[in-house]
Design a protein around this motif. Sequence first.
Motif: not given
Length: 123
Positions: A1-6, A90-95, A113-114
């Motif tokens: 599965v491919q994930l794209q976070a925004s 504050t951080a980089i958020y990953y799905c 992982w996204g």
Amino acid sequence: VQLQASGGGLVQAGGSLRLSCAASGRTFSAYIMAWFRQAPGKEREFVAAVSRSGGSTYYADSVKGRFTISRDNAKNTVYLQMNSLKPEDTAIYYCAAGAGATRDTNRGAYGYWGQGTQVTVSS
């Protein structure tokens, strides 16, 4: 599965943001979905997870009561509504997507992982 976070961005303390993560590929509803985050110089940490149906959720103590994770299996998307944001959010958020249980907080339980989206909370 491919994930794209925004959905990341810059927000003042006390503000809100809504992150989205769109999935493609294998059956989205077959996976537990989660959000992790990584602040500069720190380990990637668990934030929240939602069950395959969306009926069960689990949160890190640091975000409980402020963040809400949800999913829409018809849209192959998982969300993270973040309210009352603090500078320490504050951080980089990953799905992430995993085949285990909703209470899996270990990074190793998630196989997909996204790319991450930056959230910056100013004081």
